[in-house]
Write an enzyme that holds these catalytic residues in place. Structure first.
Site, short mmCIF file in Angstrom:
data_model
loop_
_atom_site.label_atom_id
_atom_site.label_comp_id
_atom_site.label_asym_id
_atom_site.label_seq_id
_atom_site.Cartn_x
_atom_site.Cartn_y
_atom_site.Cartn_z
N HIS A 73 -2.83 7.27 2.12
CA HIS A 73 -4.27 7.08 2.28
C HIS A 73 -4.88 8.14 3.21
O HIS A 73 -5.77 7.87 4.00
CB HIS A 73 -4.57 5.68 2.81
CG HIS A 73 -4.23 4.59 1.84
ND1 HIS A 73 -2.98 4.48 1.28
CD2 HIS A 73 -4.95 3.56 1.35
CE1 HIS A 73 -2.96 3.42 0.47
NE2 HIS A 73 -4.14 2.85 0.48
N PHE A 104 -2.98 5.78 11.12
CA PHE A 104 -2.12 5.04 12.04
C PHE A 104 -0.76 5.70 12.21
O PHE A 104 0.02 5.33 13.08
CB PHE A 104 -1.96 3.59 11.56
CG PHE A 104 -3.26 2.96 11.12
CD1 PHE A 104 -4.43 3.18 11.85
CD2 PHE A 104 -3.34 2.19 9.98
CE1 PHE A 104 -5.64 2.63 11.44
CE2 PHE A 104 -4.54 1.64 9.57
CZ PHE A 104 -5.70 1.85 10.30
N ASP A 146 -13.13 2.21 2.15
CA ASP A 146 -12.86 1.71 3.50
C ASP A 146 -13.62 2.46 4.59
O ASP A 146 -13.81 1.97 5.69
CB ASP A 146 -11.35 1.74 3.80
CG ASP A 146 -10.62 0.57 3.17
OD1 ASP A 146 -11.30 -0.39 2.76
OD2 ASP A 146 -9.39 0.62 3.09
N SER A 195 0.82 -1.22 0.00
CA SER A 195 0.00 0.00 0.00
C SER A 195 0.86 1.26 0.00
O SER A 195 0.46 2.28 -0.54
CB SER A 195 -0.92 0.02 1.23
OG SER A 195 -1.82 -1.05 1.17
N GLU A 218 2.22 0.01 15.39
CA GLU A 218 2.69 1.34 14.96
C GLU A 218 3.42 2.09 16.07
O GLU A 218 4.37 2.83 15.80
CB GLU A 218 1.51 2.17 14.44
CG GLU A 218 0.86 1.61 13.18
CD GLU A 218 -0.17 0.51 13.44
OE1 GLU A 218 -0.45 0.23 14.63
OE2 GLU A 218 -0.70 -0.06 12.48
#
Lengths: 317, 282
Positions: free
Chosen positions: A112, A86, A120, A40, A61
């Site tokens: 994103h 995140f 999503d 991604s 994370e």
């Protein structure tokens, strides 16, 4: 209105991946970390070419941010990669204490971001990340507009000493900035000189600002269009210079109105030269599932919304 | 390595520094500081290879220490000062306006010896792992050390880090737990039990050693020496060290009460009566 063209649409995250790959070849101190999102984030090439300098940390994370802070001790330049949500909200305290307050040379690279994540839905569509990051003392916040600019920004931040938040996204958008551009952190890019209204845009909204400028020109309105890729430090001089000419401003961003680029511009103007301003941004709302285009329309982040805001703000002069 | 007697003298002086520092500003954390005194004195005076006179952030060629439970800054500052990182006199600025000796340690004011800010708990193990990875990349055979409170292990990030370190064979790293069984709200057992800590870290793939007497200088040194024998053997190393919160001051022991409270004038006098001035007060 200056004419902008492009040969293809590309995703900004791929610009990051390409920039990171180049850094892998040119800067031996650059290392990269990822929290289970290599594909991604387009980090595959860096990983393949530099296996010793790539750290897969798994879905953890907080640990990734801490490890990145530690890696700087001894001279490494860590680039962390995960989704914007995140990369910021989930790990805010880790960034605050171990990176920002500790003054560590960590590059937090976030894909994103915003509504254009699409289907999503709101859990992943962070619209607060710019605000969270710009509030941290000495944190540099960058949100480039297309593939070429994201690649150039990625390469540029390796040479900048200090923590950086680099924000980009998933959808393909017109790749119109020059491939050989020199990316200057903190320097606004003048896209079109105009006299009636200043449109200040960042990230995916920059191309929409250009489209809006073209329509406005057809309607006889001369729009000055500025690409602010660096939200912090803000290019105060470029903004004030433009406002001195146009006397009104529209800000456009894929972010909450609270805490975004518009806030930073309003703060600057209220302190120097109070100016009518309209905000193209998400108005105190979470996102939802949908295609990126549908979402940009529903949440009023489209070309037409910039045009409407321009008309409105000109009347307020 | 200094002899045990010298180290004990230093520990006594450090304990005096701790109670005087927190008394002077009526704030700070004496309990855990007193409990970890012997460990930090040993670590910085014979165990670690380090260069107090020429501090650099990168610490290339040196062993590095990370304090994760930053609230025990009094003992950290005293030990750093007394091995030469900065003037002992500076201890009197602890927690005062414009000091480099902030309530919780920070790199922000460039205090020699400190390489990361800590205070918000649970972050130091990740940082230590990062530093250990850089040592490996730099082909630097030095060792990374860290210290954590036992209550701190309730933070989830610790377990993310613990998982990572064993999965990735971070074997140039020795973490120590200050296992005093107490935290702000009471006994760790009652606040949120850690269960079988040794079994937990072993299950996470760590090489675990236990230091039963964390306030006995010989035991502390022995524990660290044993830990070092496992360096480079493919596993991160955990030293579970039993200590007494408030060790060295009778009325501060056996309770969690002195975790974050400073003694008053009478209590200070009583504490100092139990701690001989061995190397000169600041």
């Amino acid at each position: 209105m200056k004419k902008y063209t492009y040969t293809e649409k590309k995703d900004t995250r791929s610009g990051f991946g390409a920039g990171l790959q180049q850094l892998g070849q040119t800067n031996p101190n650059v290392v990269a970390l990822c929290a289970d999102l290599i594909g991604s984030l387009k980090m595959d090439a860096f990983k393949a070419e530099n296996p010793d300098r790539f750290f897969q940390v798994g879905i953890a994370e907080a640990n990734m941010i801490g490890i990145a802070a530690g890696l700087t001790i001894g001279g490494k330049i860590p680039f962390t990669g995960t989704f914007a949500n995140f990369s910021t909200g989930r790990v805010y305290d880790q960034i605050r204490q171990s990176v920002a307050y500790s003054g560590k040379n960590v590059k937090i690279c976030a894909s994103h971001a915003g509504l254009t994540l699409g289907e999503d839905g709101a859990t992943h569509q962070i619209l607060e990340d710019i605000g969270l990051m710009k509030m941290l003392p000495h944190m540099c916040v960058i949100n480039p507009c297309d593939y070429n600019q994201t690649k150039a920004a990625t390469i540029a931040i390796a040479d900048y000493e200090g923590p950086v938040y680099l924000r980009f996204g998933r959808p393909t958008v017109p790749n119109f900035t020059p491939a050989d551009q020199k990316f200057e952190i903190g320097k606004a890019v003048m896209l079109n000189e105009g006299t009636d209204v200043t449109i200040i845009a960042t990230g995916h909204l920059v191309w929409k600002a250009i489209e809006a400028g073209e329509k406005l020109a057809e309607q006889g309105i001369s729009a000055e269009i500025i690409n602010i890729h660096t939200i912090k430090p803000l290019d105060n001089e470029a903004i004030l210079k433009s406002i001195a000419k146009t006397k009104c401003v529209v800000t456009a961003e894929e972010h909450q109105m609270n805490g975004g680029l518009g806030d930073s511009v309003a703060q600057l103007l209220s302190r120097h030269t109070p100016t009518p301003q309209e905000f193209v941004a998400v108005d105190d709302s979470f996102g939802e599932s949908g295609t990126p285009d549908e979402l940009m329309t529903k949440y009023k982040l489209d070309t037409i919304d910039i045009i409407n805001a321009a008309h409105k703000v000109i009347k307020r002069k | 390595m200094a002899d045990i007697q010298q180290l004990q003298k230093l520990s006594t002086q450090v304990r005096r520094d701790i109670v005087r520092m927190v008394h002077a500003v009526s704030s700070g954390h004496p309990g855990g500081s007193l409990g970890c005194t012997d460990f930090l004195v040993a670590l910085y005076n014979g165990v670690m290879n380090h260069n107090p006179k020429n501090f650099t952030m990168d610490g290339k060629g040196e062993d590095l220490f990370f304090l994760s439970n930053g609230h025990i800054s009094p003992v950290y500052y005293s030990v750093l000062a007394r091995c030469g990182y900065f003037p002992v006199e500076e201890l009197k600025t602890f927690r005062r306006l414009n000091t480099r000796l902030q309530g919780h340690p920070t790199t922000h004011d460039h205090l020699p010896g400190v390489r990361i800010a800590s205070g918000s708990l649970g972050q130091g193990m990740s940082v230590a792992i990062g530093a250990a990875l850089t040592k490996k990349l730099n082909k630097d055979n030095s060792i990374i050390y860290s210290l954590h409170g036992d209550g701190e292990l309730q933070e989830g990030q610790i377990w993310e880090a613990a998982l990572y370190a064993s999965a990735n064979k971070v074997d140039n790293y020795i973490a120590t737990i200050d296992y005093n069984g107490r935290q702000i709200d009471g006994d760790v057992e009652n606040v949120l039990s850690l269960g079988n800590l040794k079994a937990k870290f072993e299950a996470f793939g760590w090489q675990v050693i236990e230091t039963e007497k964390g306030n006995d200088m010989a035991s502390v040194i022995e524990g660290l020496a044993k830990a070092k024998t496992f360096i480079g053997k493919g596993k991160p190393i955990m030293n579970i060290m039993k200590t007494e919160m408030g060790a060295g001051v009778d009325y501060m022991m056996g309770t969690h009460k002195w975790h974050g409270s400073a003694p008053n004038d009478d209590q200070l006098a009583k504490a100092l009566g139990q701690l001989e001035e061995t190397l000169g007060d600041y």
